[in-house]
Write a protein that holds these residues in place. Structure first.
Motif, PDB file in Angstrom:
ATOM      1  N   PHE A  88     -36.993 -80.088 -28.773  1.00 30.08           N
ATOM      2  CA  PHE A  88     -37.873 -81.410 -28.737  1.00 30.08           C
ATOM      3  C   PHE A  88     -37.338 -82.267 -29.825  1.00 30.08           C
ATOM      4  CE2 PHE A  88     -41.282 -84.419 -29.936  1.00 30.08           C
ATOM      5  CZ  PHE A  88     -41.375 -84.985 -28.799  1.00 30.08           C
ATOM      6  N   GLU A  89     -36.979 -83.557 -29.387  1.00 30.77           N
ATOM      7  CA  GLU A  89     -36.531 -84.496 -30.329  1.00 30.77           C
ATOM      8  C   GLU A  89     -37.090 -85.849 -30.207  1.00 30.77           C
ATOM      9  OE1 GLU A  89     -32.049 -86.665 -31.190  1.00 30.77           O
ATOM     10  OE2 GLU A  89     -32.339 -84.576 -30.491  1.00 30.77           O
ATOM     11  N   ILE A  90     -37.466 -86.621 -31.185  1.00 25.35           N
ATOM     12  CA  ILE A  90     -38.378 -87.753 -31.205  1.00 25.35           C
ATOM     13  C   ILE A  90     -37.131 -88.882 -31.178  1.00 25.35           C
ATOM     14  CG2 ILE A  90     -39.599 -89.228 -32.278  1.00 25.35           C
ATOM     15  CD1 ILE A  90     -41.559 -87.223 -32.928  1.00 25.35           C
ATOM     16  N   ALA A  91     -37.352 -89.674 -29.935  1.00 25.49           N
ATOM     17  CA  ALA A  91     -36.232 -90.793 -29.894  1.00 25.49           C
ATOM     18  C   ALA A  91     -36.782 -92.162 -30.638  1.00 25.49           C
ATOM     19  CB  ALA A  91     -35.932 -91.010 -28.650  1.00 25.49           C
ATOM     20  N   HIS A  92     -38.061 -92.521 -30.644  1.00 21.75           N
ATOM     21  CA  HIS A  92     -38.619 -93.387 -31.188  1.00 21.75           C
ATOM     22  C   HIS A  92     -40.105 -93.414 -31.458  1.00 21.75           C
ATOM     23  CE1 HIS A  92     -39.294 -98.027 -30.993  1.00 21.75           C
ATOM     24  NE2 HIS A  92     -40.593 -97.685 -30.563  1.00 21.75           N
ATOM     25  N   LYS A  93     -40.390 -93.928 -32.614  1.00 18.71           N
ATOM     26  CA  LYS A  93     -41.810 -93.993 -33.230  1.00 18.71           C
ATOM     27  C   LYS A  93     -42.236 -95.517 -33.613  1.00 18.71           C
ATOM     28  CE  LYS A  93     -40.278 -91.253 -36.364  1.00 18.71           C
ATOM     29  NZ  LYS A  93     -39.987 -90.489 -37.500  1.00 18.71           N
ATOM     30  N   GLY A 104     -40.438 -89.002 -26.927  1.00 13.76           N
ATOM     31  CA  GLY A 104     -39.231 -87.824 -27.427  1.00 13.76           C
ATOM     32  C   GLY A 104     -38.761 -87.166 -25.925  1.00 13.76           C
ATOM     33  N   THR A 105     -37.709 -86.470 -26.217  1.00 12.47           N
ATOM     34  CA  THR A 105     -37.259 -85.631 -24.901  1.00 12.47           C
ATOM     35  C   THR A 105     -37.424 -83.884 -25.441  1.00 12.47           C
ATOM     36  OG1 THR A 105     -35.480 -87.399 -24.811  1.00 12.47           O
ATOM     37  CG2 THR A 105     -35.037 -85.187 -23.656  1.00 12.47           C
ATOM     38  N   LEU A 106     -37.938 -83.277 -24.485  1.00 11.67           N
ATOM     39  CA  LEU A 106     -38.266 -81.938 -24.520  1.00 11.67           C
ATOM     40  C   LEU A 106     -37.372 -81.293 -23.378  1.00 11.67           C
ATOM     41  CD1 LEU A 106     -40.201 -79.676 -25.261  1.00 11.67           C
ATOM     42  CD2 LEU A 106     -41.681 -80.162 -23.190  1.00 11.67           C
ATOM     43  N   ASN A 107     -36.580 -80.277 -23.817  1.00 18.05           N
ATOM     44  CA  ASN A 107     -35.813 -79.548 -23.139  1.00 18.05           C
ATOM     45  C   ASN A 107     -36.474 -78.147 -23.069  1.00 18.05           C
ATOM     46  OD1 ASN A 107     -33.760 -77.807 -22.042  1.00 18.05           O
ATOM     47  ND2 ASN A 107     -32.336 -78.257 -23.674  1.00 18.05           N
ATOM     48  N   ALA A 108     -36.732 -77.925 -21.806  1.00 18.81           N
ATOM     49  CA  ALA A 108     -37.742 -76.698 -21.329  1.00 18.81           C
ATOM     50  C   ALA A 108     -37.240 -76.236 -19.931  1.00 18.81           C
ATOM     51  CB  ALA A 108     -39.209 -77.014 -21.589  1.00 18.81           C
ATOM     52  N   GLY A 109     -37.188 -75.162 -20.037  1.00 13.58           N
ATOM     53  CA  GLY A 109     -37.154 -74.367 -18.417  1.00 13.58           C
ATOM     54  C   GLY A 109     -35.784 -75.039 -17.822  1.00 13.58           C
ATOM     55  N   MET A 114     -39.524 -86.356 -20.572  1.00 10.74           N
ATOM     56  CA  MET A 114     -39.661 -87.600 -21.385  1.00 10.74           C
ATOM     57  C   MET A 114     -41.360 -87.065 -21.988  1.00 10.74           C
ATOM     58  SD  MET A 114     -39.390 -90.121 -23.309  1.00 10.74           S
ATOM     59  CE  MET A 114     -38.050 -90.685 -22.732  1.00 10.74           C
ATOM     60  N   VAL A 115     -41.536 -87.128 -23.417  1.00 11.82           N
ATOM     61  CA  VAL A 115     -42.999 -86.862 -23.833  1.00 11.82           C
ATOM     62  C   VAL A 115     -43.307 -87.948 -24.520  1.00 11.82           C
ATOM     63  CG1 VAL A 115     -44.249 -85.369 -25.148  1.00 11.82           C
ATOM     64  CG2 VAL A 115     -42.413 -84.285 -24.086  1.00 11.82           C
ATOM     65  N   GLU A 134     -43.269 -86.148 -18.644  1.00 11.84           N
ATOM     66  CA  GLU A 134     -42.881 -86.474 -17.252  1.00 11.84           C
ATOM     67  C   GLU A 134     -41.489 -86.013 -17.191  1.00 11.84           C
ATOM     68  OE1 GLU A 134     -44.392 -91.042 -16.433  1.00 11.84           O
ATOM     69  OE2 GLU A 134     -43.683 -90.702 -18.588  1.00 11.84           O
ATOM     70  N   ARG A 135     -41.160 -85.636 -16.069  1.00 12.02           N
ATOM     71  CA  ARG A 135     -39.562 -85.225 -15.683  1.00 12.02           C
ATOM     72  C   ARG A 135     -38.912 -86.453 -15.742  1.00 12.02           C
ATOM     73  NH1 ARG A 135     -41.657 -81.615 -11.579  1.00 12.02           N
ATOM     74  NH2 ARG A 135     -40.667 -79.455 -12.217  1.00 12.02           N
TER      75      ARG A 135
END
Length: 137
Positions: A88-93, A104-109, A114-115, A134-135
């Motif tokens: 999981f990596e945050i792109a913007h705060k 952020g972007t979650l790489n899962a499964g 997009m989180v 969200e996908r």
């Protein structure tokens, strides 16, 4: 449900368009996103739930629910069981003093999601009030 999605988008737009919010994104006060990111990348719903407000909104694939902390934890456990997180990596705060959010972007499964994490100041600390997954298309 569409109203909630629209409300979330409008809130994010307002926060992003606020000059003080944009200038604050590299400032102090975003430390809570470090452990939250860690627990998302590990798929640890139990530890992540320590950051939940007593009642929060959780949205997964456009299915939105107002939940207690325990219910939200179970929803995330089920999600993580189906989609085992790898990173999981945050792109913007951005945000203001009493409300902050991160995208952020979650790489899962084998998929990318997009989180969006909205946190608010509650009982002398920041708590997750809305978590949306969200996908990515």
């Amino acid at each position: 449900m569409r109203l909630r999605v629209l409300s979330t988008v409008v809130t994010a737009f307002i926060l992003m368009s606020c000059p003080s919010a944009l200038n604050a994104q590299h400032g102090r006060g975003y430390e809570m996103f470090v452990p939250i990111s860690k627990y998302l990348s590990q798929g640890d719903a139990e530890k992540l739930s320590a950051w939940f407000a007593d009642n929060l909104e959780i949205t997964i694939f456009a299915n939105s629910n107002d939940c207690s902390r325990n219910q939200a934890c179970q929803v995330l456990k089920s999600f993580f069981k189906s989609y085992n997180p790898r990173s999981f990596e945050i792109a913007h705060k951005a945000g203001r003093t009493n409300m902050k959010y991160a995208l952020g972007t979650l790489n899962a499964g084998g998929e990318h999601f997009m989180v969006t994490i909205f946190v608010g100041f509650q009982d002398s600390s920041y708590r997750i009030q809305h978590l949306k997954i969200e996908r990515m298309e």
